[in-house]
Scaffold this motif. Structure first.
Motif, PDB file in Angstrom:
ATOM      1  N   UNK A  70       0.837  -1.200   0.000  1.00 55.59           N
ATOM      2  CA  UNK A  70       0.000   0.000   0.000  1.00 55.59           C
ATOM      3  C   UNK A  70       0.875   1.254   0.000  1.00 55.59           C
TER       4      UNK A  70
ATOM      5  N   UNK B  12     -11.941   7.199   6.130  1.00 59.65           N
ATOM      6  CA  UNK B  12     -12.630   6.806   7.353  1.00 59.65           C
ATOM      7  C   UNK B  12     -12.458   7.988   8.298  1.00 59.65           C
ATOM      8  N   UNK B  14     -13.280  10.180  11.766  1.00 61.63           N
ATOM      9  CA  UNK B  14     -13.725  10.109  13.166  1.00 61.63           C
ATOM     10  C   UNK B  14     -13.613  11.502  13.773  1.00 61.63           C
ATOM     11  N   UNK B  16     -13.142  14.014  16.487  1.00 58.10           N
ATOM     12  CA  UNK B  16     -12.670  13.973  17.876  1.00 58.10           C
ATOM     13  C   UNK B  16     -12.568  15.419  18.332  1.00 58.10           C
ATOM     14  N   UNK B  17     -13.315  15.841  19.261  1.00 56.58           N
ATOM     15  CA  UNK B  17     -13.471  17.254  19.668  1.00 56.58           C
ATOM     16  C   UNK B  17     -12.813  18.300  18.751  1.00 56.58           C
ATOM     17  N   UNK B  18     -11.493  18.556  18.910  1.00 59.96           N
ATOM     18  CA  UNK B  18     -10.900  19.703  18.207  1.00 59.96           C
ATOM     19  C   UNK B  18     -10.686  19.478  16.706  1.00 59.96           C
ATOM     20  N   UNK B  19     -10.643  18.211  16.275  1.00 62.38           N
ATOM     21  CA  UNK B  19     -10.419  17.976  14.846  1.00 62.38           C
ATOM     22  C   UNK B  19     -11.126  16.708  14.401  1.00 62.38           C
ATOM     23  N   UNK B  23      -8.642   8.613   8.375  1.00 58.48           N
ATOM     24  CA  UNK B  23      -7.757   7.561   7.888  1.00 58.48           C
ATOM     25  C   UNK B  23      -7.985   7.427   6.385  1.00 58.48           C
ATOM     26  N   UNK B  30      -2.873   8.802   8.387  1.00 59.13           N
ATOM     27  CA  UNK B  30      -3.885   9.490   9.177  1.00 59.13           C
ATOM     28  C   UNK B  30      -3.690  10.997   9.023  1.00 59.13           C
ATOM     29  N   UNK B  32      -5.146  14.841  10.332  1.00 63.54           N
ATOM     30  CA  UNK B  32      -5.968  15.530  11.321  1.00 63.54           C
ATOM     31  C   UNK B  32      -6.478  16.804  10.669  1.00 63.54           C
TER      32      UNK B  32
ATOM     33  N   UNK C 221      -8.124  16.740  26.558  1.00 62.00           N
ATOM     34  CA  UNK C 221      -9.127  16.437  25.530  1.00 62.00           C
ATOM     35  C   UNK C 221      -8.699  15.240  24.670  1.00 62.00           C
ATOM     36  N   UNK C 222      -9.684  14.539  24.140  1.00 64.13           N
ATOM     37  CA  UNK C 222      -9.403  13.330  23.360  1.00 64.13           C
ATOM     38  C   UNK C 222      -8.483  13.625  22.185  1.00 64.13           C
ATOM     39  N   UNK C 223      -8.645  14.816  21.575  1.00 67.35           N
ATOM     40  CA  UNK C 223      -7.816  15.132  20.410  1.00 67.35           C
ATOM     41  C   UNK C 223      -6.337  15.208  20.802  1.00 67.35           C
ATOM     42  N   UNK C 226      -5.066  11.769  21.386  1.00 67.46           N
ATOM     43  CA  UNK C 226      -4.854  11.074  20.118  1.00 67.46           C
ATOM     44  C   UNK C 226      -3.475  11.422  19.553  1.00 67.46           C
ATOM     45  N   UNK C 227      -3.168  12.715  19.521  1.00 68.79           N
ATOM     46  CA  UNK C 227      -1.883  13.149  18.956  1.00 68.79           C
ATOM     47  C   UNK C 227      -0.721  12.598  19.776  1.00 68.79           C
ATOM     48  N   UNK C 236       1.851   2.259  15.289  1.00 67.32           N
ATOM     49  CA  UNK C 236       0.583   2.808  14.808  1.00 67.32           C
ATOM     50  C   UNK C 236       0.559   2.903  13.279  1.00 67.32           C
ATOM     51  N   UNK C 241      -5.434   0.540   9.130  1.00 64.73           N
ATOM     52  CA  UNK C 241      -6.789   0.810   9.612  1.00 64.73           C
ATOM     53  C   UNK C 241      -7.103   0.222  10.992  1.00 64.73           C
ATOM     54  N   UNK C 244      -5.831   2.609  13.537  1.00 60.36           N
ATOM     55  CA  UNK C 244      -6.645   3.820  13.587  1.00 60.36           C
ATOM     56  C   UNK C 244      -7.916   3.578  14.396  1.00 60.36           C
ATOM     57  N   UNK C 245      -8.560   2.452  14.128  1.00 60.78           N
ATOM     58  CA  UNK C 245      -9.810   2.153  14.849  1.00 60.78           C
ATOM     59  C   UNK C 245      -9.556   1.959  16.337  1.00 60.78           C
ATOM     60  N   UNK C 248      -8.666   5.517  17.957  1.00 63.99           N
ATOM     61  CA  UNK C 248      -9.792   6.449  18.083  1.00 63.99           C
ATOM     62  C   UNK C 248     -10.754   5.946  19.157  1.00 63.99           C
ATOM     63  N   UNK C 251      -9.232   6.744  22.751  1.00 63.12           N
ATOM     64  CA  UNK C 251      -9.308   8.126  23.245  1.00 63.12           C
ATOM     65  C   UNK C 251     -10.749   8.590  23.421  1.00 63.12           C
ATOM     66  N   UNK C 252     -11.673   7.977  22.671  1.00 61.05           N
ATOM     67  CA  UNK C 252     -13.075   8.350  22.835  1.00 61.05           C
ATOM     68  C   UNK C 252     -13.638   7.778  24.127  1.00 61.05           C
TER      69      UNK C 252
END
Lengths: 333, 86, 276
Positions: A70, B12, B14, B16-19, B23, B30, B32, C221-223, C226-227, C236, C241, C244-245, C248, C251-252
């Motif tokens: 990929x 895909x 998702x 998430x609050x700020x952004x 994917x 990924x 943002x 915050x979740x964002x 995530x970072x 990661x 995929x 990613x799943x 996300x 963090x949610x």
């Protein structure tokens, strides 16, 4: 002492692995990883009833190969987007080409840098476009730069600053200093567009390039993988027309040798006239198989011999001394 | 120049609050995204738009100000590979 | 020598016998490795003669980093531990890997991630001493399907002052003085951790601890989580995929708190308070 004959046998005849015990499997899997053939092995062994631990290992290797594929195809697409305005054929080489064309050689294959072939007169324009499109030089070093431009068959390697992927842009398939001089214009003229803005070499040229890459262009590091490429290409396309193309590029001896090496390890069908071993063939096979069950590179003397030989093949002797000396001096600094 | 977004099944998303974490399946990357990037992708669609038409399409739905430098946002999406220009 | 830690099994070979003897002692309470291990680690001389002359141990194996510096033979155990971590960091694909420590109580897991020096190993060891089940001090393994954590209780790598702070009970490795990170000693996780190395736990809270600051807590915050977690994950990007799943979802669903703490005692008090 074990060597990579075990791995070659498993690739050639997957059913041969049913006789392996835990130790045998461990040796096989470890050498497959070391030879960058883990994904290839996973593809070959798919569907066989295997021990659970081996299945898990192979599933990882297979997933890794999917990811590699990929990433490689996407990198080619990103290069295409940046280079499309030039309107020149962009010919993918090696792993990316095999994957993009859906060839047997691409199945499960690990893919590294993106290798692109463009016609020589487009090189400067390609370089400019890539530098404007987010790629930058890997090593900002004047000597290497001069070395690549003058003596190699490619631009100094570029890396994309966001995606961290390397691209090698070639204008032929062997350095101009190497003794055989492939007909670069013929490579470009016979290339086959895939319909997505990217091209691949003609089948015969692909075989010639794989043989050249195996034998004329390196010290045989990664040789087993390169030899597997040769096997897959010859198996899929047959040997039709390969002789003439090899002659046209001055690479018939390399093609015949690659063919008979593949025949010896993988049972590749090759013309009878290619099969006669000469004094170097045994040594080459020893070198290609120099890997033990712990993943260690073995046979240091054989490897060293091929390392020096590879530089002789690529460069006139005076230049070799200069190159090794500068590398050596810098290595000490 | 026509700018196109990838097909819907290539992404895909998702929130998430700020952004919005996106994917991108073809690349495995990924991204943002913050406003107005998801809106731009949505408006462009598979068939694509010119910059002028994109500006018009977005103006219908959102409050665009001169300060929203649409051309610059679009170039960022092109550089990220999320938008193709041809 | 072969050993299994949680879901991963290793084979370690060495050009010298001393590191293997140390490893066997350190891993005496672990299950033996599988007949076909997931990873091979090799401790080998950087040059053939460096087996005998000023022995220098190169870190090698299935996965290698060209820039990994060799270590003197006296630190070969550290080389082995680093090499095993490296195999997992670069080669493991069956979970999302977070560079984090994790402990569990009442079936709920607390995940602590942060830069080197944030104190996650020390905190994890202290919590283990207070009855928490240690899941791991180096990697948290997030299940790609259901989001649970798989234990990976490798010996806890403690440095400098932390060694004295935790001195006492437990199986310890030799003291390694003068490593690139100072003095290092490995503490083997307790019986609860080793017995439970195949029992997963759902993450209930994510912590970003920072050592050496005035006490403070802040909801993250979740964002931001995530970072920070993409940066704290070694695989990661490789997972695509499923990674990613899993991230996300994590963090949610899992609340995240940043904790600044001046010393171990206040950290424990703060964890008690946040954990409730």
């Amino acid at each position: 002492m074990t060597d990579a004959r075990l791995l070659a046998a498993a690739l050639r005849n997957p059913a041969s692995t049913t006789a392996l015990d835990g130790e045998g499997w461990t040796a096989l899997l470890t050498m497959a990883r070391a030879e960058q053939l883990a994904g290839t092995l996973a593809w070959r062994l798919a569907g066989l009833p295997l021990p659970a631990e081996v299945q898990d290992w192979l599933a990882d290797a297979q997933a890794g190969a999917v990811q590699a594929r990929r990433t490689a195809l996407w990198e080619a697409e990103m290069a295409r987007r940046v280079l499309a305005p030039l309107g020149t054929p962009l010919i993918m080489l090696k792993g990316t080409a095999y994957a993009a064309a859906g060839l047997m050689a691409g199945q499960g294959r690990q893919i590294g840098d993106l290798d692109l072939l463009v016609s020589r007169d487009q090189l400067a324009a390609v370089e400019r476009a890539l530098l404007g499109g987010g790629w930058e030089w890997v090593k900002p070093d004047a000597y290497d730069d001069h070395y690549y431009r003058t003596w190699m068959h490619e631009l100094p390697p570029l890396i994309h600053r966001e995606r961290d992927r390397m691209i090698d842009v070639h204008h032929t398939i062997l350095p101009p200093t190497a003794r055989p001089s492939p007909d670069a214009a013929a490579l470009v003229a016979s290339a086959e567009p895939l319909g997505n803005g990217l091209s691949i070499l003609s089948h015969a040229d692909m075989v010639v390039h794989a043989a050249a890459h195996l034998l004329a262009d390196g010290d045989l590091a990664g040789g087993l993988r390169n030899l597997w490429d040769v096997h897959c290409l010859l198996t899929e396309f047959g040997g039709e027309g390969v002789d003439e193309r090899a002659v046209c590029h001055g690479l018939l001896p390399q093609v015949m040798r690659a063919g008979r090496q593949a025949h010896a390890l993988f049972g590749t069908e090759v013309p009878e006239s290619w099969r006669k071993w000469d004094s170097l063939d045994r040594l080459i096979q020893r070198r290609v198989l120099a890997r033990d069950g712990w993943g260690r590179a073995v046979r240091p003397a054989t490897r060293a011999a091929f390392y020096v030989r590879s530089h002789w093949l690529r460069m006139p002797p005076g230049l070799l001394a200069r190159h090794l000396w500068i590398k050596w001096r810098r290595g000490r600094a | 120049m026509i700018y196109r977004a990838p097909p819907a099944d290539a992404l895909l998303a998702e929130p998430i609050d700020a952004f919005t974490a996106v994917y991108h399946r073809p690349s495995g990357q990924t991204h943002l995204l913050v406003e107005p990037a998801p809106e731009i992708l949505d408006a462009l669609g598979r068939d694509g738009l010119t910059l002028a038409k994109l500006r018009a399409a977005l103006a219908e739905r959102y409050d665009l100000t001169e300060a929203d430098d649409l051309a610059e946002r679009l170039e960022e999406l092109v550089a990220a590979g999320l938008v193709s220009a041809a | 020598m072969k050993v299994r830690v949680g879901p991963a099994s290793f084979r370690v070979g060495s050009a010298w016998s001393q590191p293997l003897a140390q490893l066997r002692a350190l891993y005496a309470d672990y299950p033996p490795g599988d007949s076909v291990p997931d990873f091979t680690v090799r401790l080998e001389p950087t040059r053939p003669w460096r087996r005998w002359v000023r022995p220098s141990v190169a870190i090698a194996g299935d996965y290698m980093l060209p820039e990994a510096a060799p270590l003197p033979l006296a630190h070969a155990l550290l080389a082995a531990e680093m090499a095993m971590n490296l195999q997992v960091a670069l080669g493991w694909r069956r979970h999302l890997l977070l560079h984090a420590a994790a402990v569990e109580k009442d079936g709920r897991a607390l995940v602590m991630t942060g830069e080197s020096g944030a104190g996650k190993s020390t905190l994890a060891a202290m919590l283990m001493r207070r009855g928490w089940r240690l899941l791991g001090d180096e990697f948290a393994l997030v299940d790609l399907h259901n989001g649970s954590l798989h234990p990976f209780p490798r010996p806890i790598s403690l440095k400098n002052d932390s060694i004295a702070a935790l001195a006492g009970e437990g199986r310890w490795g030799p003291e390694l003085v003068g490593t690139p990170k100072g003095t290092i000693r490995h503490l083997v996780p307790d019986a609860l951790a080793l017995a439970g190395m195949n029992r997963q736990a759902m993450p209930a809270m994510l912590l970003f601890p920072r050592y050496g600051f005035a006490p403070a807590t802040r909801a993250v915050p979740a964002s931001e989580a995530f970072v920070r977690l993409t940066a704290a994950s070694t695989n990661y990007a490789n997972l695509g995929e499923p990674g990613f799943r899993a991230l996300t979802r994590l963090v949610r669903e899992v609340p995240t708190v940043a904790v600044d703490y001046p010393d171990g005692a206040s950290a424990l008090a703060m964890v008690d308070e946040i954990w409730g």
